[in-house]
Design a protein around this motif. Structure first.
Motif, PDB file in Angstrom:
ATOM      1  N   GLY A 233       5.504  37.828 -27.342  1.00 31.92           N
ATOM      2  CA  GLY A 233       4.650  36.663 -27.168  1.00 31.92           C
ATOM      3  C   GLY A 233       4.272  36.004 -28.473  1.00 31.92           C
ATOM      4  O   GLY A 233       4.343  34.770 -28.613  1.00 31.92           O
ATOM      5  N   HIS A 234       3.870  36.802 -29.449  1.00 34.20           N
ATOM      6  CA  HIS A 234       3.487  36.232 -30.744  1.00 34.20           C
ATOM      7  C   HIS A 234       4.707  35.684 -31.480  1.00 34.20           C
ATOM      8  O   HIS A 234       4.619  34.665 -32.177  1.00 34.20           O
ATOM      9  N   LEU A 235       5.862  36.342 -31.329  1.00 37.72           N
ATOM     10  CA  LEU A 235       7.082  35.829 -31.943  1.00 37.72           C
ATOM     11  C   LEU A 235       7.482  34.498 -31.312  1.00 37.72           C
ATOM     12  O   LEU A 235       7.927  33.580 -32.017  1.00 37.72           O
ATOM     13  N   LEU A 236       7.326  34.355 -30.004  1.00 37.74           N
ATOM     14  CA  LEU A 236       7.659  33.092 -29.351  1.00 37.74           C
ATOM     15  C   LEU A 236       6.796  31.959 -29.903  1.00 37.74           C
ATOM     16  O   LEU A 236       7.299  30.856 -30.172  1.00 37.74           O
ATOM     17  N   LYS A 237       5.507  32.211 -30.096  1.00 34.60           N
ATOM     18  CA  LYS A 237       4.635  31.186 -30.668  1.00 34.60           C
ATOM     19  C   LYS A 237       5.092  30.797 -32.072  1.00 34.60           C
ATOM     20  O   LYS A 237       5.100  29.625 -32.440  1.00 34.60           O
ATOM     21  N   LEU A 238       5.477  31.790 -32.863  1.00 30.26           N
ATOM     22  CA  LEU A 238       5.955  31.528 -34.222  1.00 30.26           C
ATOM     23  C   LEU A 238       7.238  30.702 -34.190  1.00 30.26           C
ATOM     24  O   LEU A 238       7.391  29.741 -34.959  1.00 30.26           O
ATOM     25  N   CYS A 239       8.151  31.053 -33.288  1.00 30.04           N
ATOM     26  CA  CYS A 239       9.419  30.323 -33.196  1.00 30.04           C
ATOM     27  C   CYS A 239       9.201  28.873 -32.775  1.00 30.04           C
ATOM     28  O   CYS A 239       9.823  27.953 -33.317  1.00 30.04           O
ATOM     29  N   ARG A 240       8.327  28.670 -31.817  1.00 32.49           N
ATOM     30  CA  ARG A 240       8.034  27.305 -31.378  1.00 32.49           C
ATOM     31  C   ARG A 240       7.460  26.472 -32.508  1.00 32.49           C
ATOM     32  O   ARG A 240       7.850  25.320 -32.724  1.00 32.49           O
ATOM     33  N   TRP A 278       5.497  35.841 -18.873  1.00 36.64           N
ATOM     34  CA  TRP A 278       5.409  34.561 -19.582  1.00 36.64           C
ATOM     35  C   TRP A 278       6.621  34.320 -20.484  1.00 36.64           C
ATOM     36  O   TRP A 278       7.175  33.228 -20.524  1.00 36.64           O
ATOM     37  N   VAL A 279       7.055  35.351 -21.228  1.00 38.12           N
ATOM     38  CA  VAL A 279       8.131  35.144 -22.201  1.00 38.12           C
ATOM     39  C   VAL A 279       9.524  35.271 -21.593  1.00 38.12           C
ATOM     40  O   VAL A 279      10.502  34.802 -22.188  1.00 38.12           O
ATOM     41  N   ARG A 280       9.641  35.883 -20.426  1.00 39.89           N
ATOM     42  CA  ARG A 280      10.956  36.172 -19.862  1.00 39.89           C
ATOM     43  C   ARG A 280      11.886  34.955 -19.814  1.00 39.89           C
ATOM     44  O   ARG A 280      13.081  35.072 -20.127  1.00 39.89           O
ATOM     45  N   PRO A 281      11.406  33.752 -19.439  1.00 38.88           N
ATOM     46  CA  PRO A 281      12.321  32.595 -19.396  1.00 38.88           C
ATOM     47  C   PRO A 281      12.911  32.222 -20.752  1.00 38.88           C
ATOM     48  O   PRO A 281      13.899  31.474 -20.805  1.00 38.88           O
ATOM     49  N   ALA A 323      19.125  26.883 -31.227  1.00 41.45           N
ATOM     50  CA  ALA A 323      20.350  26.448 -30.557  1.00 41.45           C
ATOM     51  C   ALA A 323      20.107  25.369 -29.516  1.00 41.45           C
ATOM     52  O   ALA A 323      21.020  24.642 -29.144  1.00 41.45           O
ATOM     53  N   GLY A 324      18.873  25.266 -29.017  1.00 41.82           N
ATOM     54  CA  GLY A 324      18.576  24.285 -27.974  1.00 41.82           C
ATOM     55  C   GLY A 324      17.230  23.641 -28.202  1.00 41.82           C
ATOM     56  O   GLY A 324      16.656  23.725 -29.279  1.00 41.82           O
ATOM     57  N   HIS A 325      16.730  23.002 -27.169  1.00 36.46           N
ATOM     58  CA  HIS A 325      15.449  22.310 -27.297  1.00 36.46           C
ATOM     59  C   HIS A 325      14.262  23.281 -27.291  1.00 36.46           C
ATOM     60  O   HIS A 325      13.242  23.033 -27.903  1.00 36.46           O
ATOM     61  N   GLU A 326      14.415  24.400 -26.561  1.00 36.09           N
ATOM     62  CA  GLU A 326      13.338  25.373 -26.463  1.00 36.09           C
ATOM     63  C   GLU A 326      13.638  26.597 -27.334  1.00 36.09           C
ATOM     64  O   GLU A 326      14.795  26.964 -27.523  1.00 36.09           O
ATOM     65  N   ALA A 327      12.578  27.214 -27.838  1.00 36.34           N
ATOM     66  CA  ALA A 327      12.745  28.421 -28.630  1.00 36.34           C
ATOM     67  C   ALA A 327      13.301  29.547 -27.756  1.00 36.34           C
ATOM     68  O   ALA A 327      12.917  29.693 -26.592  1.00 36.34           O
ATOM     69  N   ARG A 328      14.218  30.338 -28.331  1.00 30.67           N
ATOM     70  CA  ARG A 328      14.807  31.464 -27.619  1.00 30.67           C
ATOM     71  C   ARG A 328      14.697  32.723 -28.483  1.00 30.67           C
ATOM     72  O   ARG A 328      14.747  32.641 -29.705  1.00 30.67           O
ATOM     73  N   ILE A 329      14.527  33.856 -27.813  1.00 26.31           N
ATOM     74  CA  ILE A 329      14.516  35.151 -28.487  1.00 26.31           C
ATOM     75  C   ILE A 329      15.627  36.005 -27.881  1.00 26.31           C
ATOM     76  O   ILE A 329      15.654  36.208 -26.661  1.00 26.31           O
TER      77      ILE A 329
END
Length: 332
Positions: A233-240, A278-281, A323-329
């Motif tokens: 979750g925190h990594l997703l926020k950082l990536c965004r 929350w992060v799964r998508p 790689a796309g419009h949304e952040a991916r992990i």
């Protein structure tokens, strides 16, 4: 000091620690509608990127860092709870690359259920950690509440040109994790069974000060702490915030002893499951559900996740070009 309680401390709270945070998806929906207060170029970090604290410039080389954090009991020992809560609140300042200057106590206490005198042990634990951090602790605020809660409001100082921020990550940088994961499942097991986990307490009461200083000394500028939203979750926020994607090598992520067996036994906090939902998508992974749950496990007073190498701590992944419009992990 031995303190007798009418019942186990954690039994007075529905949740525990950072696992009782508002789910990240709900929080985003609410915060996304806020327009903020007074607009100023001196507000260096606000609500926009989900950073760990607010930062306001005072002058050329000084900025004030403001944060607050509090939660219900995560352990049964009163003093340990105070120590954990204080270390967790101070972590937000370290996660921004600052040094805590002064803090005030935030205390909620069920006076009809627990003698108020027992609160002195909690406050003493907080004072112990503040002293270790070289942070003044002065006064605060208390209320009568059905659930006990404790934490700090902290003011720190930092250099506006040398902060650790969510939006400063760059592709190619390694990701360093400075504390092991698994605190959520272990705290959940402790709440359910009364078993104690001294290593988990030691991890949660460790200050993130040295890791923060080492990151700054290495010229790094991007970090967050890993708390209630888990590593993913925190990594997703950082990536965004940074406009990058990330890769995590699950095989090298460290865990506190007993975390995996506690997960297998079913001691998974509801907050950890909500984090993964929350992060799964945004996650691509060939790993099993258990591995992803641990990576999404809601931590209390966890370590720093730093974009760059911090000596003495494991590199668990890297930032890559989006790689796309949304952040991916990607988890492998």
């Amino acid at each position: 000091m031995t303190v007798d309680l009418p019942a186990r401390l954690t039994s007075y709270a529905a949740g525990g620690g950072c696992a009782c945070k508002v789910p990240p998806g709900e929080l985003e929906r609410v915060l996304g509608s806020l327009t903020g207060g007074r607009a100023s170029d001196d507000l260096l970090v606000g609500v926009e990127n989900g950073d760990d604290a607010a930062v306001v410039r005072i002058d050329g080389d000084r900025a004030v860092i403001l944060t607050t954090d509090f939660f219900t009991p995560v352990v049964d020992d009163l003093r340990d709870w105070g120590r954990i809560a204080a270390a967790n609140a101070l972590s937000d300042v370290y996660a921004m690359g600052g040094e805590p200057l002064v803090a005030v106590n935030l205390l909620a206490w069920p006076r009809d259920l627990l003698p108020f005198e027992l609160a002195a042990e909690v406050l003493a634990g907080g004072a112990e950690i503040a002293d270790r951090a070289g942070c003044h602790l002065a006064g605060g605020h208390s209320i009568d509440d059905r659930e006990p809660k404790y934490g700090l409001a902290v003011t720190g100082l930092g250099n506006p040109a040398h902060l650790l921020r969510n939006d400063a990550g760059e592709e190619g940088l390694p990701l360093t994790l400075t504390k092991p994961l698994g605190l959520g499942v272990l705290n959940n097991r402790h709440k359910a069974t009364g078993e104690t986990f001294p290593e988990a307490v030691a991890v949660m009461t460790e200050l993130n000060r040295d890791a923060s200083r080492a990151a700054l000394a290495g010229g790094l500028s991007c970090a967050t702490d890993v708390t209630g939203f888990g590593l993913l979750g925190h990594l997703l926020k950082l990536c965004r915030a940074s406009g990058v994607d990330a890769e995590i090598d699950a095989a090298v992520v460290p865990y506190v002893e007993g975390a995996r067996s506690s997960l297998t036994a079913g001691f998974v906090p509801g907050g950890s499951r909500r984090n993964l939902e929350w992060v799964r998508p945004y996650v691509d992974s060939g790993c099993g559900e258990d591995e992803l749950l641990l990576l999404a496990d809601a931590q209390t007073s966890g370590g720093l996740l730093v974009a760059g190498e911090v000596p003495g701590h494991p590199v668990v992944g890297r930032l890559v070009r989006r790689a796309g419009h949304e952040a991916r992990i990607t988890v492998g």
